[in-house]
Write a protein that holds these residues in place. Structure first.
Motif, short mmCIF file in Angstrom:
data_model
loop_
_atom_site.label_atom_id
_atom_site.label_comp_id
_atom_site.label_asym_id
_atom_site.label_seq_id
_atom_site.Cartn_x
_atom_site.Cartn_y
_atom_site.Cartn_z
N GLU A 110 40.31 38.18 52.63
CA GLU A 110 40.62 36.89 52.02
C GLU A 110 39.46 36.42 51.13
OE1 GLU A 110 41.11 37.66 55.17
OE2 GLU A 110 43.32 37.69 55.12
N GLN A 111 38.23 36.62 51.60
CA GLN A 111 37.06 36.26 50.80
C GLN A 111 37.03 37.04 49.49
OE1 GLN A 111 33.89 36.78 53.96
NE2 GLN A 111 32.95 35.12 52.80
N ILE A 112 37.31 38.33 49.59
CA ILE A 112 37.28 39.19 48.41
C ILE A 112 38.33 38.75 47.40
CG2 ILE A 112 37.67 41.54 47.56
CD1 ILE A 112 36.47 42.55 50.20
N LYS A 113 39.55 38.51 47.87
CA LYS A 113 40.63 38.09 46.97
C LYS A 113 40.33 36.74 46.34
CE LYS A 113 44.32 40.62 49.37
NZ LYS A 113 45.53 40.50 50.22
N PRO A 146 39.51 43.57 35.09
CA PRO A 146 39.82 44.80 35.83
C PRO A 146 40.69 44.49 37.04
CG PRO A 146 37.59 44.08 36.30
CD PRO A 146 38.09 43.20 35.20
N GLU A 147 41.43 45.49 37.49
CA GLU A 147 42.22 45.31 38.70
C GLU A 147 41.29 45.10 39.89
OE1 GLU A 147 44.72 48.67 39.12
OE2 GLU A 147 45.83 48.31 37.26
N LEU A 148 41.78 44.39 40.88
CA LEU A 148 40.97 44.06 42.06
C LEU A 148 40.38 45.31 42.71
CD1 LEU A 148 39.84 42.26 44.28
CD2 LEU A 148 42.11 42.26 45.35
N GLU A 149 41.19 46.36 42.86
CA GLU A 149 40.72 47.54 43.56
C GLU A 149 39.55 48.23 42.85
OE1 GLU A 149 41.50 48.33 46.63
OE2 GLU A 149 42.67 46.49 46.52
N VAL A 189 37.08 46.70 41.43
CA VAL A 189 35.84 45.93 41.61
C VAL A 189 35.66 45.46 43.05
CG1 VAL A 189 35.69 45.15 39.22
CG2 VAL A 189 37.04 43.82 40.86
N ARG A 190 36.52 45.94 43.94
CA ARG A 190 36.48 45.48 45.33
C ARG A 190 35.12 45.73 45.97
NH1 ARG A 190 39.95 44.24 49.47
NH2 ARG A 190 41.76 44.55 48.11
N GLU A 191 34.58 46.94 45.81
CA GLU A 191 33.31 47.27 46.46
C GLU A 191 32.16 46.44 45.92
OE1 GLU A 191 32.70 49.06 49.20
OE2 GLU A 191 34.89 49.07 49.30
#
Length: 209
Positions: free
Chosen positions: A140-143, A158-161, A163-165
């Motif tokens: 939830e924090q990441i989103k 960019p798509e979330l995936e 830049v997720r890391e």
């Protein structure tokens, strides 16, 4: 050269000096050897110790308390840092320094050996593992971070995936920073820290780390 996380490392020389002088003072109470003569003035070992204690003593003792609490809490929670993890961090630091010589020069400027650095890194990395366990980054924090900041990530964003890391790394550091003082104060209560020299305690200041 990159400035490393050396909040504990930066005071290594002073810690050593205070410890040595403190032991000497306790064992040689009837002696006060002269260290320097400046004209007709003598500067003694006890003068140096007293000056160091008045200037840095509170910071030093809080650093030592923090290290002790981290070590004890790690045992309770069965959290460890492996030799391989330390080796990897040392290798990264050497790479950032640019050469083995530059790395050794850095250590020398800090008044440290590589072995002492390994000991201090063990404390820092143990601390971070404990904090990450207590305050994990949630999906939830990441989103939430992504939605609030994607307009600053380029056009199109960019798509979330993708830049997720990077976001997780940023939020991990943020969680550690924001929660460290409260967390350390909690384990200070758990492990019952008692101050026998009131001049070194500062209730308004969390134990440093």
């Amino acid at each position: 050269m990159k400035k490393f996380d050396v909040s504990i490392l930066s005071v290594a020389v002073l810690l050593t000096g205070l410890a040595v002088l403190g032991v000497y003072q306790a064992n040689e109470a009837d002696r006060d050897p002269v260290l320097v003569k400046a004209g007709d003035t003598s500067i003694t070992q006890y003068q140096l110790y007293d000056e160091m204690k008045s200037m840095y003593g509170k910071q030093m003792i809080h650093e030592l308390v923090a290290q002790s609490l981290i070590s004890q809490e790690a045992k309770v929670q069965n959290v460890t840092v492996t030799k391989e993890e330390i080796d990897k961090e040392i290798a990264s630091m050497k790479e950032q320094a640019g050469s083995e010589e530059a790395f050794q020069n850095y250590l020398q400027s800090m008044g440290m050996t590589e072995q002492k650095l390994r000991e201090k890194l063990t404390v820092l990395m143990t601390r971070d593992k404990l904090l990450d366990k207590a305050f994990p980054v949630t999906d939830e924090q990441i989103k939430k971070y992504y939605e609030e900041n994607k307009q600053h990530m380029g056009s199109p964003a960019p798509e979330l995936e993708k830049v997720r890391e990077q976001i997780k790394t940023f939020l991990t550091d943020q969680n550690r920073s924001e929660n460290y003082n409260d967390w350390l104060n909690q384990i200070q209560q758990t492990h019952k820290v008692e101050w026998y020299d009131p001049s070194l305690d500062d209730p308004a200041q969390p134990v440093a780390g």
